[in-house]
Design a protein around this motif. Structure first.
Motif, PDB file in Angstrom:
ATOM      1  N   LEU A   1      -6.940   3.160   7.733  1.00 50.31           N
ATOM      2  CA  LEU A   1      -5.580   2.624   7.783  1.00 50.31           C
ATOM      3  C   LEU A   1      -4.568   3.699   8.142  1.00 50.31           C
ATOM      4  O   LEU A   1      -3.585   3.430   8.827  1.00 50.31           O
ATOM      5  CB  LEU A   1      -5.214   1.980   6.448  1.00 50.31           C
ATOM      6  N   GLY A   2      -4.801   4.926   7.681  1.00 46.42           N
ATOM      7  CA  GLY A   2      -3.902   6.014   8.024  1.00 46.42           C
ATOM      8  C   GLY A   2      -3.864   6.261   9.523  1.00 46.42           C
ATOM      9  O   GLY A   2      -2.791   6.461  10.116  1.00 46.42           O
ATOM     10  N   LYS A   3      -5.023   6.227  10.162  1.00 46.95           N
ATOM     11  CA  LYS A   3      -5.081   6.407  11.613  1.00 46.95           C
ATOM     12  C   LYS A   3      -4.439   5.228  12.346  1.00 46.95           C
ATOM     13  O   LYS A   3      -3.779   5.402  13.373  1.00 46.95           O
ATOM     14  CB  LYS A   3      -6.531   6.583  12.049  1.00 46.95           C
TER      15      LYS A   3
ATOM     16  N   TYR B   1     -10.276  -2.011   4.417  1.00 53.52           N
ATOM     17  CA  TYR B   1     -10.011  -0.568   4.310  1.00 53.52           C
ATOM     18  C   TYR B   1      -8.890  -0.235   3.323  1.00 53.52           C
ATOM     19  O   TYR B   1      -8.458   0.912   3.258  1.00 53.52           O
ATOM     20  CB  TYR B   1      -9.664  -0.008   5.695  1.00 53.52           C
TER      21      TYR B   1
ATOM     22  N   ALA C   1       3.144   2.425   2.152  1.00 53.59           N
ATOM     23  CA  ALA C   1       3.185   3.137   3.426  1.00 53.59           C
ATOM     24  C   ALA C   1       4.517   2.857   4.114  1.00 53.59           C
ATOM     25  O   ALA C   1       5.240   1.924   3.751  1.00 53.59           O
ATOM     26  CB  ALA C   1       2.022   2.714   4.318  1.00 53.59           C
TER      27      ALA C   1
ATOM     28  N   LYS D   1      -4.500  10.656   3.236  1.00 52.05           N
ATOM     29  CA  LYS D   1      -4.305   9.254   3.634  1.00 52.05           C
ATOM     30  C   LYS D   1      -4.284   9.101   5.154  1.00 52.05           C
ATOM     31  O   LYS D   1      -4.783   8.122   5.697  1.00 52.05           O
ATOM     32  CB  LYS D   1      -3.005   8.711   3.041  1.00 52.05           C
ATOM     33  N   LYS D   2      -3.723  10.081   5.835  1.00 48.43           N
ATOM     34  CA  LYS D   2      -3.607   9.984   7.292  1.00 48.43           C
ATOM     35  C   LYS D   2      -4.970   9.989   7.978  1.00 48.43           C
ATOM     36  O   LYS D   2      -5.095   9.564   9.146  1.00 48.43           O
ATOM     37  CB  LYS D   2      -2.756  11.127   7.835  1.00 48.43           C
TER      38      LYS D   2
ATOM     39  N   GLN E   1      -8.686   3.435  16.522  1.00 48.77           N
ATOM     40  CA  GLN E   1      -7.632   2.541  16.069  1.00 48.77           C
ATOM     41  C   GLN E   1      -6.585   2.346  17.168  1.00 48.77           C
ATOM     42  O   GLN E   1      -6.109   1.230  17.405  1.00 48.77           O
ATOM     43  CB  GLN E   1      -6.981   3.095  14.797  1.00 48.77           C
TER      44      GLN E   1
ATOM     45  N   ILE F   1       0.824  -1.209   0.000  1.00 51.92           N
ATOM     46  CA  ILE F   1       0.000   0.000   0.000  1.00 51.92           C
ATOM     47  C   ILE F   1       0.863   1.266   0.000  1.00 51.92           C
ATOM     48  O   ILE F   1       0.347   2.369   0.155  1.00 51.92           O
ATOM     49  CB  ILE F   1      -0.968   0.022   1.204  1.00 51.92           C
TER      50      ILE F   1
ATOM     51  N   THR G   1      -7.681   8.379   6.762  1.00 51.95           N
ATOM     52  CA  THR G   1      -8.411   7.148   6.489  1.00 51.95           C
ATOM     53  C   THR G   1      -8.261   6.192   7.666  1.00 51.95           C
ATOM     54  O   THR G   1      -7.451   6.418   8.580  1.00 51.95           O
ATOM     55  CB  THR G   1      -7.882   6.462   5.219  1.00 51.95           C
TER      56      THR G   1
ATOM     57  N   TYR H   1      -7.784   3.621   1.491  1.00 52.47           N
ATOM     58  CA  TYR H   1      -6.443   4.193   1.715  1.00 52.47           C
ATOM     59  C   TYR H   1      -5.744   4.467   0.387  1.00 52.47           C
ATOM     60  O   TYR H   1      -5.170   5.538   0.183  1.00 52.47           O
ATOM     61  CB  TYR H   1      -5.607   3.242   2.568  1.00 52.47           C
TER      62      TYR H   1
ATOM     63  N   ALA I   1      -7.221   7.504  -1.543  1.00 51.16           N
ATOM     64  CA  ALA I   1      -7.065   8.835  -0.952  1.00 51.16           C
ATOM     65  C   ALA I   1      -5.794   9.501  -1.472  1.00 51.16           C
ATOM     66  O   ALA I   1      -4.794   8.831  -1.746  1.00 51.16           O
ATOM     67  CB  ALA I   1      -7.018   8.730   0.568  1.00 51.16           C
TER      68      ALA I   1
END
Length: 371
Positions: A333-335, A316, A47, A328-329, A125, A45, A331, A320, A323
């Motif tokens: 997954l971002g959180k 999710y 990240a 992204k942060k 999260q 993804i 979403t 992510y 976005a």
């Protein structure tokens, strides 16, 4: 622990703590997702790999068998799955042995308080991450999240404690095997464990690998000799430990909702919240089965009168990926990624401050040393 407790039982605990259905799903998903966020997934993804909360076997096999490889493993597993209990323990042994001993996981340590406090006024999260770590302190106690033969190895003195036809407890010698393809045989007491490796830093000696999945089964009661225990037997009563984990999660999540005072207190358990369901919960915990997901799911759906969807790591991902970089942060997954990084940073910083070398050096200490 495994999906049945981290996902479905965590949903139940969150609901009993007062969260609504969607909040419970978010917390439960995050608790289970700790077992899924590998560097391989993060690369997919696009990240940061710093957020990894677990490691695949192939990832660990690719690491160099040096201090840096051990440190990378320890940063992840000690942070999320084997939270150290006493970073300043004055155990016997040399400096390196003492450093490894201080990484042994147990319940109600100072780092648990910091873990829960980090989730205060934070995202759902982060609450889920904290619940995963809290629950694992009960299942994984007496093992350490660093590869170590002198800490995590066990002897052939390994017995399952089971009830006979008269309801009396008796011991049955456990037969371990090293087959990753065969399921554990509850009926005949045959379980899978990691291969014996006398190499101190072999990944086979990480965590409870030498005890197989026994710590992950809520029904299991067993007696064994840990490598660090000076030949003193330890008896693990998983049904009792899992019940304490469940009630401590309820207490912790009520605290996070502002209902249990200004401070998270050690050794506090909300048995009152489960009183109407205590027999039901104990029956789930003691039922001899490899996966209790269906029982916990049914209990959770009876509590909320809502459907609990199956867990999927893909839930999710698209949100992510779709976005833009700036969003992204925000979403799901971002959180989660932000929460994972912050939690790991907190645990690793505390380990470094205790002058324990098994997670590496801080940038500040490294610069001072180099100078």
């Amino acid at each position: 622990m495994q999906l049945d407790f981290h996902y479905y039982a965590t949903y139940c605990a969150a609901y009993l703590a007062g969260y609504n259905h969607q909040e419970c799903l978010d917390i439960a998903y995050s608790a289970q997702f700790v077992d899924c966020l590998s560097k391989t997934f993060l690369k997919r993804i696009k990240a940061t790999p710093l957020a990894a909360t677990t490691q695949l076997q192939l990832e660990m096999m690719d690491l160099k068998k040096d201090a840096f490889g051990v440190q990378e493993i320890t940063r992840i597993w000690s942070s999320f799955h084997f939270l150290p209990y006493d970073l300043y323990s004055q155990s016997r042994g040399g400096k390196l042995y003492k450093a490894k001993y201080r990484l042994i996981c147990n319940t109600n340590g100072d780092l648990l308080v910091k873990t829960v406090d980090l989730a205060k006024n934070n995202t759902l999260q982060t609450v889920g991450i904290a619940m995963h770590v809290l629950a694992d302190t009960w299942a994984h106690r007496y093992f350490a999240g660093t590869p170590s033969f002198v800490i995590n190895n066990t002897t052939s003195h390994f017995y399952e404690i089971i009830k006979d036809e008269n309801g009396e407890f008796k011991r049955r010698l456990i037969n371990f095997r090293n087959s990753a393809t065969k399921p554990d045989d509850i009926e005949n007491g045959i379980y899978t464990c990691s291969l014996y490796q006398s190499d101190e830093y072999a990944t086979m000696n990480l965590g409870h690998g030498r005890a197989g999945h026994l710590p992950d089964y809520s029904f299991m009661r067993y007696a064994y000799l840990p490598a660090w225990g000076n030949y003193e037997e330890i008896i693990k009563d998983n049904p009792s430990d899992y019940l304490h984990a469940f009630t401590q999660m309820i207490y912790a999540m009520k605290y996070l909702r502002g209902l249990n005072g200004e401070n998270f207190e050690k050794e506090h358990y909300d048995f009152e919240a489960i009183e109407p369901y205590k027999e039901r919960i104990i029956n789930i915990l003691e039922k001899r089965q490899l996966d209790a997901s269906e029982d916990w799911k049914a209990f959770g759906e009876e509590l909320s009168k809502k459907e609990i969807p199956p867990f999927s790591v893909e839930t999710y991902v698209n949100a992510y990926l779709d976005a833009n970089e700036e969003n992204k942060k925000d979403t799901f997954l971002g959180k989660f990624i932000t929460g994972a990084i912050n939690h790991k940073q907190m645990v690793v910083s505390n380990i470094i401050e205790s002058k324990n070398p098994f997670v590496g050096l801080s940038i500040r200490r490294k610069k001072r040393r180099d100078k």
